[in-house]
Scaffold this motif. Structure first.
Motif, PDB file in Angstrom:
ATOM      1  N   GLU A 125       0.814  -1.221   0.000  1.00 11.87           N
ATOM      2  CA  GLU A 125       0.000   0.000   0.000  1.00 11.87           C
ATOM      3  C   GLU A 125       0.850   1.275   0.000  1.00 11.87           C
ATOM      4  O   GLU A 125       0.363   2.349  -0.331  1.00 11.87           O
ATOM      5  CB  GLU A 125      -0.981   0.018   1.165  1.00 11.87           C
ATOM      6  N   TYR A 126       2.137   1.164   0.332  1.00  7.36           N
ATOM      7  CA  TYR A 126       3.009   2.327   0.304  1.00  7.36           C
ATOM      8  C   TYR A 126       3.423   2.704  -1.122  1.00  7.36           C
ATOM      9  O   TYR A 126       3.920   3.799  -1.352  1.00  7.36           O
ATOM     10  CB  TYR A 126       4.244   2.108   1.180  1.00  7.36           C
ATOM     11  N   CYS A 127       3.224   1.818  -2.078  1.00  4.88           N
ATOM     12  CA  CYS A 127       3.519   2.142  -3.473  1.00  4.88           C
ATOM     13  C   CYS A 127       2.629   3.284  -3.955  1.00  4.88           C
ATOM     14  O   CYS A 127       3.102   4.218  -4.611  1.00  4.88           O
ATOM     15  CB  CYS A 127       3.332   0.906  -4.348  1.00  4.88           C
ATOM     16  N   GLY A 128       1.346   3.243  -3.651  1.00 11.85           N
ATOM     17  CA  GLY A 128       0.424   4.314  -4.038  1.00 11.85           C
ATOM     18  C   GLY A 128       0.772   5.632  -3.376  1.00 11.85           C
ATOM     19  O   GLY A 128       0.693   6.693  -4.000  1.00 11.85           O
ATOM     20  N   LEU A 129       1.182   5.577  -2.117  1.00 17.61           N
ATOM     21  CA  LEU A 129       1.597   6.783  -1.406  1.00 17.61           C
ATOM     22  C   LEU A 129       2.814   7.403  -2.082  1.00 17.61           C
ATOM     23  O   LEU A 129       2.832   8.602  -2.368  1.00 17.61           O
ATOM     24  CB  LEU A 129       1.921   6.450   0.053  1.00 17.61           C
ATOM     25  N   CYS A 130       3.831   6.600  -2.361  1.00 13.33           N
ATOM     26  CA  CYS A 130       5.047   7.108  -3.008  1.00 13.33           C
ATOM     27  C   CYS A 130       4.739   7.677  -4.381  1.00 13.33           C
ATOM     28  O   CYS A 130       5.244   8.736  -4.759  1.00 13.33           O
ATOM     29  CB  CYS A 130       6.085   5.997  -3.124  1.00 13.33           C
ATOM     30  N   PHE A 131       3.896   6.985  -5.143  1.00 17.75           N
ATOM     31  CA  PHE A 131       3.554   7.472  -6.482  1.00 17.75           C
ATOM     32  C   PHE A 131       2.827   8.813  -6.422  1.00 17.75           C
ATOM     33  O   PHE A 131       3.164   9.741  -7.152  1.00 17.75           O
ATOM     34  CB  PHE A 131       2.701   6.453  -7.233  1.00 17.75           C
ATOM     35  N   ALA A 132       1.827   8.938  -5.554  1.00 16.48           N
ATOM     36  CA  ALA A 132       1.039  10.166  -5.477  1.00 16.48           C
ATOM     37  C   ALA A 132       1.902  11.347  -5.031  1.00 16.48           C
ATOM     38  O   ALA A 132       1.815  12.440  -5.603  1.00 16.48           O
ATOM     39  CB  ALA A 132      -0.151   9.983  -4.537  1.00 16.48           C
ATOM     40  N   VAL A 133       2.748  11.137  -4.035  1.00 17.78           N
ATOM     41  CA  VAL A 133       3.625  12.217  -3.580  1.00 17.78           C
ATOM     42  C   VAL A 133       4.634  12.567  -4.667  1.00 17.78           C
ATOM     43  O   VAL A 133       4.895  13.739  -4.945  1.00 17.78           O
ATOM     44  CB  VAL A 133       4.326  11.833  -2.254  1.00 17.78           C
ATOM     45  N   GLY A 134       5.185  11.563  -5.337  1.00 17.43           N
ATOM     46  CA  GLY A 134       6.113  11.801  -6.433  1.00 17.43           C
ATOM     47  C   GLY A 134       5.469  12.539  -7.587  1.00 17.43           C
ATOM     48  O   GLY A 134       6.075  13.410  -8.207  1.00 17.43           O
ATOM     49  N   PHE A 135       4.227  12.211  -7.879  1.00 17.60           N
ATOM     50  CA  PHE A 135       3.491  12.879  -8.958  1.00 17.60           C
ATOM     51  C   PHE A 135       3.319  14.370  -8.647  1.00 17.60           C
ATOM     52  O   PHE A 135       3.520  15.218  -9.511  1.00 17.60           O
ATOM     53  CB  PHE A 135       2.126  12.206  -9.137  1.00 17.60           C
ATOM     54  N   LEU A 136       2.971  14.688  -7.409  1.00 12.54           N
ATOM     55  CA  LEU A 136       2.832  16.092  -7.019  1.00 12.54           C
ATOM     56  C   LEU A 136       4.178  16.822  -7.048  1.00 12.54           C
ATOM     57  O   LEU A 136       4.256  17.982  -7.434  1.00 12.54           O
ATOM     58  CB  LEU A 136       2.195  16.207  -5.638  1.00 12.54           C
ATOM     59  N   LEU A 137       5.240  16.128  -6.671  1.00 13.87           N
ATOM     60  CA  LEU A 137       6.573  16.721  -6.735  1.00 13.87           C
ATOM     61  C   LEU A 137       6.982  16.969  -8.182  1.00 13.87           C
ATOM     62  O   LEU A 137       7.573  18.005  -8.497  1.00 13.87           O
ATOM     63  CB  LEU A 137       7.570  15.776  -6.082  1.00 13.87           C
ATOM     64  N   LEU A 138       6.666  16.020  -9.061  1.00 10.50           N
ATOM     65  CA  LEU A 138       6.989  16.147 -10.486  1.00 10.50           C
ATOM     66  C   LEU A 138       6.326  17.374 -11.096  1.00 10.50           C
ATOM     67  O   LEU A 138       6.927  18.107 -11.863  1.00 10.50           O
ATOM     68  CB  LEU A 138       6.549  14.886 -11.226  1.00 10.50           C
ATOM     69  N   HIS A 139       5.082  17.615 -10.729  1.00 11.79           N
ATOM     70  CA  HIS A 139       4.313  18.711 -11.332  1.00 11.79           C
ATOM     71  C   HIS A 139       4.350  19.996 -10.504  1.00 11.79           C
ATOM     72  O   HIS A 139       3.621  20.933 -10.799  1.00 11.79           O
ATOM     73  CB  HIS A 139       2.877  18.258 -11.574  1.00 11.79           C
ATOM     74  N   ASP A 140       5.204  20.045  -9.492  1.00 14.13           N
ATOM     75  CA  ASP A 140       5.310  21.239  -8.669  1.00 14.13           C
ATOM     76  C   ASP A 140       5.807  22.449  -9.460  1.00 14.13           C
ATOM     77  O   ASP A 140       5.421  23.573  -9.194  1.00 14.13           O
ATOM     78  CB  ASP A 140       6.236  20.980  -7.480  1.00 14.13           C
ATOM     79  N   ASP A 141       6.665  22.208 -10.443  1.00 16.64           N
ATOM     80  CA  ASP A 141       7.230  23.323 -11.213  1.00 16.64           C
ATOM     81  C   ASP A 141       6.520  23.557 -12.541  1.00 16.64           C
ATOM     82  O   ASP A 141       7.032  24.272 -13.401  1.00 16.64           O
ATOM     83  CB  ASP A 141       8.723  23.116 -11.431  1.00 16.64           C
ATOM     84  N   ASP A 142       5.348  22.995 -12.715  1.00 10.58           N
ATOM     85  CA  ASP A 142       4.569  23.245 -13.940  1.00 10.58           C
ATOM     86  C   ASP A 142       4.101  24.696 -13.973  1.00 10.58           C
ATOM     87  O   ASP A 142       3.765  25.277 -12.938  1.00 10.58           O
ATOM     88  CB  ASP A 142       3.339  22.330 -14.019  1.00 10.58           C
ATOM     89  N   ILE A 143       4.031  25.228 -15.159  1.00 12.15           N
ATOM     90  CA  ILE A 143       3.530  26.588 -15.355  1.00 12.15           C
ATOM     91  C   ILE A 143       2.179  26.474 -16.050  1.00 12.15           C
ATOM     92  O   ILE A 143       2.056  25.825 -17.085  1.00 12.15           O
ATOM     93  CB  ILE A 143       4.484  27.434 -16.212  1.00 12.15           C
ATOM     94  N   GLU A 144       1.166  27.067 -15.449  1.00 13.29           N
ATOM     95  CA  GLU A 144      -0.164  27.054 -16.045  1.00 13.29           C
ATOM     96  C   GLU A 144      -0.361  28.339 -16.843  1.00 13.29           C
ATOM     97  O   GLU A 144      -0.249  29.437 -16.299  1.00 13.29           O
ATOM     98  CB  GLU A 144      -1.227  26.925 -14.973  1.00 13.29           C
ATOM     99  N   ILE A 145      -0.654  28.178 -18.120  1.00 16.79           N
ATOM    100  CA  ILE A 145      -0.878  29.331 -18.988  1.00 16.79           C
ATOM    101  C   ILE A 145      -2.364  29.487 -19.199  1.00 16.79           C
ATOM    102  O   ILE A 145      -3.053  28.558 -19.596  1.00 16.79           O
ATOM    103  CB  ILE A 145      -0.150  29.144 -20.329  1.00 16.79           C
ATOM    104  N   VAL A 146      -2.868  30.675 -18.913  1.00 16.52           N
ATOM    105  CA  VAL A 146      -4.299  30.929 -19.017  1.00 16.52           C
ATOM    106  C   VAL A 146      -4.570  31.779 -20.228  1.00 16.52           C
ATOM    107  O   VAL A 146      -3.915  32.713 -20.531  1.00 16.52           O
ATOM    108  CB  VAL A 146      -4.832  31.629 -17.751  1.00 16.52           C
TER     109      VAL A 146
END
Length: 163
Positions: free
Chosen positions: A142-163
């Motif tokens: 069950e820790y695999c899902g936790l690691c993936f979700a936290v990693g996913f948020l870390l991966l997209h932390d520096d995304d730039i949203e263009i409106v």
């Protein structure tokens, strides 16, 4: 144990090396934009997401707490700024029942998972449709899902949203 994380409608499906479903990660919109992480039976274990203070982690029945994100810094502790994009998050640390967990992001977008200062896993292919997570055998599935979700948020932390 080697896991694959496959994108499905509304979330991600986590399968072990034998092809059995060991967890699910669903994206939710309310109360905050977050991920619900459930085990292979569909019981929710964690909720991970973003709020005004940063990234939060909520374990079922144990309350919610904030996670600390670290960014690259110079010798004086000031976060290094780039002219064209926000700084890439380097690591996030949080406590779970197993101990203090830390996920580190490298420049090539490969993530390493640490537990009590010992490397216990790695996540790769995070920007492809099928992601790969490798965790030590002593870590519950069950820790695999936790690691993936936290990693996913870390991966997209520096995304730039263009409106």
């Amino acid at each position: 144990m080697r896991y694959t994380v496959k994108y499905t409608l509304g979330g991600y499906l986590i399968c072990d090396s034998a092809g059995r479903i060991s967890g699910r990660v669903h994206r939710t919109a309310f109360p905050e934009s977050s991920f619900d992480v459930s085990d292979g039976n569909g019981s929710r274990i964690w909720r991970i997401g973003r709020n005004r203070e940063g990234i939060f982690l909520e374990q079922q029945g144990e309350g919610q707490f904030q996670c600390g994100i670290s960014y690259p810094s110079d010798a004086y502790g000031a976060v290094r700024q780039a002219y064209t994009r926000p700084p890439m998050a380097e690591r996030i640390s949080f406590s779970v029942r197993l101990g203090k967990m830390e996920i580190r992001q490298q420049r090539n977008r490969i993530f390493t998972v640490w537990l009590d200062r010992k490397k216990i896993g790695e996540m790769s292919h995070m920007q492809s449709p099928i992601k790969e997570v490798l965790l030590a055998d002593r870590v519950p599935p069950e820790y695999c899902g936790l690691c993936f979700a936290v990693g996913f948020l870390l991966l997209h932390d520096d995304d730039i949203e263009i409106v």
